[in-house]
Design a protein around this motif. Sequence first.
Motif, PDB file in Angstrom:
ATOM      1  N   MET A 240       0.819  -1.215   0.000  1.00 26.36           N
ATOM      2  CA  MET A 240       0.000   0.000   0.000  1.00 26.36           C
ATOM      3  C   MET A 240       0.852   1.263   0.000  1.00 26.36           C
ATOM      4  SD  MET A 240      -3.288  -0.764   2.444  1.00 26.36           S
ATOM      5  CE  MET A 240      -2.314  -1.210   3.873  1.00 26.36           C
ATOM      6  N   LEU A 241       2.037   1.205   0.631  1.00 24.54           N
ATOM      7  CA  LEU A 241       2.848   2.407   0.790  1.00 24.54           C
ATOM      8  C   LEU A 241       3.943   2.545  -0.257  1.00 24.54           C
ATOM      9  CD1 LEU A 241       3.240   2.379   4.675  1.00 24.54           C
ATOM     10  CD2 LEU A 241       1.681   3.775   3.302  1.00 24.54           C
ATOM     11  N   ALA A 242       3.977   1.660  -1.209  1.00 25.67           N
ATOM     12  CA  ALA A 242       4.950   1.785  -2.290  1.00 25.67           C
ATOM     13  C   ALA A 242       4.671   3.045  -3.103  1.00 25.67           C
ATOM     14  CB  ALA A 242       4.911   0.548  -3.183  1.00 25.67           C
ATOM     15  N   THR A 243       5.660   3.491  -3.878  1.00 23.05           N
ATOM     16  CA  THR A 243       5.483   4.725  -4.657  1.00 23.05           C
ATOM     17  C   THR A 243       4.324   4.623  -5.639  1.00 23.05           C
ATOM     18  OG1 THR A 243       7.180   3.875  -6.170  1.00 23.05           O
ATOM     19  CG2 THR A 243       7.891   5.411  -4.445  1.00 23.05           C
ATOM     20  N   ASN A 244       4.076   3.423  -6.153  1.00 24.47           N
ATOM     21  CA  ASN A 244       2.937   3.209  -7.034  1.00 24.47           C
ATOM     22  C   ASN A 244       1.839   2.406  -6.335  1.00 24.47           C
ATOM     23  OD1 ASN A 244       4.407   0.878  -6.860  1.00 24.47           O
ATOM     24  ND2 ASN A 244       4.228   0.320  -9.023  1.00 24.47           N
ATOM     25  N   GLY A 245       1.807   2.526  -4.998  1.00 24.11           N
ATOM     26  CA  GLY A 245       0.859   1.764  -4.209  1.00 24.11           C
ATOM     27  C   GLY A 245      -0.494   2.415  -4.074  1.00 24.11           C
ATOM     28  N   ALA A 246      -1.328   1.811  -3.240  1.00 22.97           N
ATOM     29  CA  ALA A 246      -2.717   2.244  -3.108  1.00 22.97           C
ATOM     30  C   ALA A 246      -2.840   3.626  -2.478  1.00 22.97           C
ATOM     31  CB  ALA A 246      -3.495   1.219  -2.282  1.00 22.97           C
ATOM     32  N   LEU A 247      -1.967   3.963  -1.524  1.00 25.57           N
ATOM     33  CA  LEU A 247      -2.092   5.245  -0.843  1.00 25.57           C
ATOM     34  C   LEU A 247      -1.830   6.411  -1.791  1.00 25.57           C
ATOM     35  CD1 LEU A 247      -2.558   6.901   1.677  1.00 25.57           C
ATOM     36  CD2 LEU A 247      -0.159   6.550   2.295  1.00 25.57           C
ATOM     37  N   ASN A 248      -0.740   6.367  -2.509  1.00 27.51           N
ATOM     38  CA  ASN A 248      -0.442   7.437  -3.458  1.00 27.51           C
ATOM     39  C   ASN A 248      -1.477   7.500  -4.580  1.00 27.51           C
ATOM     40  OD1 ASN A 248       1.829   8.392  -2.130  1.00 27.51           O
ATOM     41  ND2 ASN A 248       3.251   7.114  -3.297  1.00 27.51           N
ATOM     42  N   ASP A 249      -1.951   6.359  -5.015  1.00 20.77           N
ATOM     43  CA  ASP A 249      -2.984   6.341  -6.047  1.00 20.77           C
ATOM     44  C   ASP A 249      -4.269   6.983  -5.542  1.00 20.77           C
ATOM     45  OD1 ASP A 249      -3.954   5.312  -8.713  1.00 20.77           O
ATOM     46  OD2 ASP A 249      -5.328   4.222  -7.393  1.00 20.77           O
ATOM     47  N   PHE A 250      -4.616   6.717  -4.303  1.00 19.30           N
ATOM     48  CA  PHE A 250      -5.816   7.327  -3.723  1.00 19.30           C
ATOM     49  C   PHE A 250      -5.661   8.843  -3.610  1.00 19.30           C
ATOM     50  CE2 PHE A 250      -7.851   8.921   0.184  1.00 19.30           C
ATOM     51  CZ  PHE A 250      -9.186   8.680  -0.134  1.00 19.30           C
ATOM     52  N   LEU A 251      -4.483   9.304  -3.179  1.00 18.30           N
ATOM     53  CA  LEU A 251      -4.262  10.741  -3.054  1.00 18.30           C
ATOM     54  C   LEU A 251      -4.369  11.441  -4.412  1.00 18.30           C
ATOM     55  CD1 LEU A 251      -1.294  10.794  -0.509  1.00 18.30           C
ATOM     56  CD2 LEU A 251      -3.684  11.345  -0.059  1.00 18.30           C
ATOM     57  N   GLU A 252      -3.862  10.808  -5.432  1.00 19.69           N
ATOM     58  CA  GLU A 252      -3.954  11.407  -6.765  1.00 19.69           C
ATOM     59  C   GLU A 252      -5.392  11.462  -7.256  1.00 19.69           C
ATOM     60  OE1 GLU A 252      -1.374   9.225  -9.287  1.00 19.69           O
ATOM     61  OE2 GLU A 252       0.475  10.054  -8.419  1.00 19.69           O
ATOM     62  N   LYS A 253      -6.173  10.423  -6.982  1.00 28.10           N
ATOM     63  CA  LYS A 253      -7.547  10.370  -7.470  1.00 28.10           C
ATOM     64  C   LYS A 253      -8.460  11.371  -6.760  1.00 28.10           C
ATOM     65  CE  LYS A 253      -7.561   5.649  -9.228  1.00 28.10           C
ATOM     66  NZ  LYS A 253      -8.146   4.280  -9.129  1.00 28.10           N
ATOM     67  N   VAL A 254      -8.146  11.727  -5.531  1.00 29.44           N
ATOM     68  CA  VAL A 254      -8.975  12.698  -4.808  1.00 29.44           C
ATOM     69  C   VAL A 254      -8.433  14.113  -4.947  1.00 29.44           C
ATOM     70  CG1 VAL A 254      -9.747  10.966  -3.140  1.00 29.44           C
ATOM     71  CG2 VAL A 254      -7.701  12.332  -2.642  1.00 29.44           C
ATOM     72  N   GLY A 255      -7.476  14.302  -5.841  1.00 28.57           N
ATOM     73  CA  GLY A 255      -6.955  15.634  -6.088  1.00 28.57           C
ATOM     74  C   GLY A 255      -5.891  16.098  -5.137  1.00 28.57           C
ATOM     75  N   LEU A 256      -5.281  15.176  -4.404  1.00 29.57           N
ATOM     76  CA  LEU A 256      -4.210  15.532  -3.460  1.00 29.57           C
ATOM     77  C   LEU A 256      -2.882  14.942  -3.901  1.00 29.57           C
ATOM     78  CD1 LEU A 256      -6.135  14.950  -0.096  1.00 29.57           C
ATOM     79  CD2 LEU A 256      -5.731  17.134  -1.278  1.00 29.57           C
TER      80      LEU A 256
END
Length: 335
Positions: free
Chosen positions: A159-175
Amino acid sequence: MSVSERTYPVTDAVVSVTEEGGGASASSPSRRPRHRSWRTRAEIGILIGPALIVFLAFVIFPVVMAAYYGFFSWSGFGPATDFVGLNNYIVILSDPAFQAALWHNAIIVVLSLVIQGPIAIGLALLLNRKMRGQSAIRVLIFVPYVIAEVVVGTGWSLMLATNGALNDFLEKVGLGALTQDWLSNPDLAIWTLMGIITWKYIGFAVILMLAGLQGIPEELYEAAAIDGASYWQIQRSITLPLLGPTLRIWAFLSIIGSLQLFDLVYIIWGQYVASTAGTSTMATYMVVTGRNAGSFGYGSAVAVVIFLISLAVALIYQRFVLRRDTEGAVTGGAN
């Protein structure tokens, strides 16, 4: 019949019985305590025997063998013949990598106490009140603690990888500006580790605090409320002081666990990233420089150093922090 005529036969009978019985009347009081003493010792030996054997075989013996091999340069195969004395320990204490790992352990100890303690107390106070879904919330908080460290480490590393779920979620919500290299950035990695540790072990702390709260009499709260004390005054003057023994026990377990932390760090960061990311610990240093490097003598010496540090911290903590609790327990048992 005179008094003397009635007394002598009885006396003679008592004397004769004593002589014929080998002094049974006189010796019975002395034999019974001795018999009970041997029986008590036998019962204690039978009860603690298996646990003592396991303790000696899986705790004391490995420590002794580690201390023995720590004086050798040993590859793990064949007998240890290359005696180096204290050279392994000198190298360990002078190695900057070990000093950094020790510093990381110290940071983890302090942050675990500072972060988990207040959160656990707050959640315990909240869950100690009657509310809808109280049991379900308690279970959900405790679930991470019973999940295997391998599962936790693998899940969080993905989840915390650079291409993981957390960064992907932040990008999708505009953050997208908040996306980070959560695992490799030395400025963030230690805080990432603390977040994972808090998520993993906060349930254990909450359960301990709830158990401590259950032992506080309700009459104290009622009397304080009648006297006009507010909720926060009650918690500060009644709950926290009476929760002290539980807090001290939890802090002790947290300190020892933080000093011996290995699995989460090794699974998430691996043997190479942990040192550069600033999350290496004494245990990961032991595995990397010992087993992985094929230097089992050096690794054994590191294990001894970790054991001595943990033992010293435990003894100091018991002497200055837990002494009042342990003395009270002993006194209470004696009474």
